[in-house]
Scaffold this motif. Sequence first.
Motif, PDB file in Angstrom:
ATOM      1  N   THR A  65       0.840  -1.193  -0.020  1.00 51.39           N
ATOM      2  CA  THR A  65       0.023   0.002   0.092  1.00 51.39           C
ATOM      3  C   THR A  65       0.823   0.992   0.042  1.00 51.39           C
ATOM      4  O   THR A  65       2.057   1.169   0.236  1.00 51.39           O
TER       5      THR A  65
ATOM      6  N   THR B  10       0.609   5.579   1.191  1.00 49.21           N
ATOM      7  CA  THR B  10      -0.076   6.634   2.133  1.00 49.21           C
ATOM      8  C   THR B  10       0.566   7.711   2.336  1.00 49.21           C
ATOM      9  O   THR B  10       1.839   7.677   2.856  1.00 49.21           O
TER      10      THR B  10
ATOM     11  N   TYR C  73      -4.008   7.866  -1.429  1.00 47.87           N
ATOM     12  CA  TYR C  73      -3.731   6.310  -0.932  1.00 47.87           C
ATOM     13  C   TYR C  73      -3.887   5.516  -2.223  1.00 47.87           C
ATOM     14  O   TYR C  73      -4.301   5.847  -3.258  1.00 47.87           O
TER      15      TYR C  73
ATOM     16  N   GLU D 247      -9.162  11.068   1.621  1.00 53.64           N
ATOM     17  CA  GLU D 247      -8.895  10.382   2.723  1.00 53.64           C
ATOM     18  C   GLU D 247      -9.705   8.827   2.476  1.00 53.64           C
ATOM     19  O   GLU D 247     -10.810   8.650   2.506  1.00 53.64           O
TER      20      GLU D 247
ATOM     21  N   GLU E 157      -8.474   5.544   3.359  1.00 56.11           N
ATOM     22  CA  GLU E 157      -8.101   4.317   4.195  1.00 56.11           C
ATOM     23  C   GLU E 157      -8.872   3.132   4.255  1.00 56.11           C
ATOM     24  O   GLU E 157      -8.646   2.115   3.871  1.00 56.11           O
TER      25      GLU E 157
ATOM     26  N   ARG F 179     -10.028   2.002   0.670  1.00 59.76           N
ATOM     27  CA  ARG F 179      -8.898   1.149   0.172  1.00 59.76           C
ATOM     28  C   ARG F 179      -8.977  -0.273   0.696  1.00 59.76           C
ATOM     29  O   ARG F 179      -8.875  -1.272  -0.146  1.00 59.76           O
TER      30      ARG F 179
ATOM     31  N   ASP G 242      -0.892   8.853  12.336  1.00 53.74           N
ATOM     32  CA  ASP G 242       0.360   8.243  11.762  1.00 53.74           C
ATOM     33  C   ASP G 242       1.557   8.205  12.332  1.00 53.74           C
ATOM     34  O   ASP G 242       2.195   9.023  12.884  1.00 53.74           O
TER      35      ASP G 242
END
Length: 519
Positions: free
Chosen positions: A339, A341, A346, A366, A368, A371, A502
């Motif tokens: 992945t 980010t 993404y 946005e 997350e 995905r 994060d």
Amino acid sequence: MRPDRILAIAFSLCVAWLPGSGAAAEAPADRKAVDAIFDEVFSRYHLPGLALGIVEDGRVVYSRTAGELVEGEGDRIDSKTLFKVASNTKSMTTATLARLVDAGKLRWDDPVTRWIPDFRMHDAWVGREMQVRDLLIHNSGLRAGAGDLMLWPEPNTFTRADIIHGLGYLEPYRSFRSGYDYDNLMYIVAGEVAAAAGGSPYEALVRREVFEPLGMTRCQVGQWSRIEVGNVAQPHRREGGRNVPVRSDGDIIPATTMDPAGGVRCSLDDMLRWTANWLKPDAKNEAWLSQEQRQALWAPQMPMPVSKRMREWDRSHFSAYGYGWRLADVDGVFKVAHTGTLMGMYSAVTMLPDKGAGFVILINGEGEDARTVLTQVLVKRYTSGAPALSVAHYAGLIDKEDAARPVSEQAPDTSRRRRATVKELSPKLGTYRDPWFGEATLCRDSDAVRFRASKSPLLDGVVQRVGKRWLIDWGDPSVDAEAWLDLDGSGMRLAKVDPQADFSYDYEDLAFERVGACP
């Protein structure tokens, strides 16, 4: 024999008997069904833009895009639109290194110091013993995301030389090669190793060794003109129920320090060529990289934890990191994936070699959960003998996980805050220095107290009082992880307010000492 080689041999034997190994693709790219999945994800998660492509047996069997480069401006995303692929850059960096290994210019077990004599780690022995392969598999012993504040938020003025120097001051979280902790800085070092061995800057090297021979004609890295290249998606964040552009590009996209770890931008068409190259390379692509190096990139190098979600959703028994790829089993089918980010962007590349299938997801918002859900539904269409579970099913499972999160993992309520006064912080005002991050000031700004980092201009915020604690409220809303500020003796420490923020906001690795008065 080294433990990683034993692991690789064991896994290769395991894959040989996994149910479904070697099976032909089951042709699940039913256009109507995938369109419905696409539409539901796009709508449920209010995405500004989405691109999805599927490859089967070396052919693109599905390609679709929706949304806008900038929401509300009318310029539509298409299969040639450039997205930040973020950490999917890592597999391009390892492919570049593999090409150099094929050419006899580099060995995976070369000491890093052969190519970068100034390379050091906090433990001198680790610095001497670290090999090129160690840079790629997240086994350095550093905390996940350690030192990432030298990369993000952008823009900043840290150089790759700063990163190589700063590594010597980052204290280890665990012993070298004893466990997996995601590490971006080592990929910066890997890019410099590639440059030294290949005789060209990293950006020129990845163009020469990856983009050009594979026909990835739209991919960009280093400095380039957004105006000349055109058709570039911009990142977004959610605010007030709508998508708002964040950290939008100027006319010139600069080369960045973090290019080897996450700086590449590519189109859906490019990423589908990249995926097809791994799943069913044609004669030209076979000549591009030897079978020996293809196998090396996908060999398990560092064991990774098998999460509760992986066990329950995918019946996974195995998880490991190769060279720039994550490896696992899903319902007895081998999966190779990664992945990417970055703020407001993404990406995902997922391949099921046993099924001859793979897919690419690119999002400029946005995304997350979007995905995760889209990846999961698509994977299950190939791996599960039962009817594939729906978008709503996996979205619901994520919602339940979030609702059940312990209080200790939730962001505290900081709404009852007030601006700290100069008087109450007066004894602690001054210039501070961290050995790898450099200087920061905690100084009066009119009737407030402001924290400013000298090399990272977005880390600039006013100090707030929340109960008995200090908090830094960053001025730029794109810096989406507020920091606790702790002042003790002559030192200054920071920590994430939200424990789920994060990990690249690695405030916990900072150790500021006061070195002087405010300027």
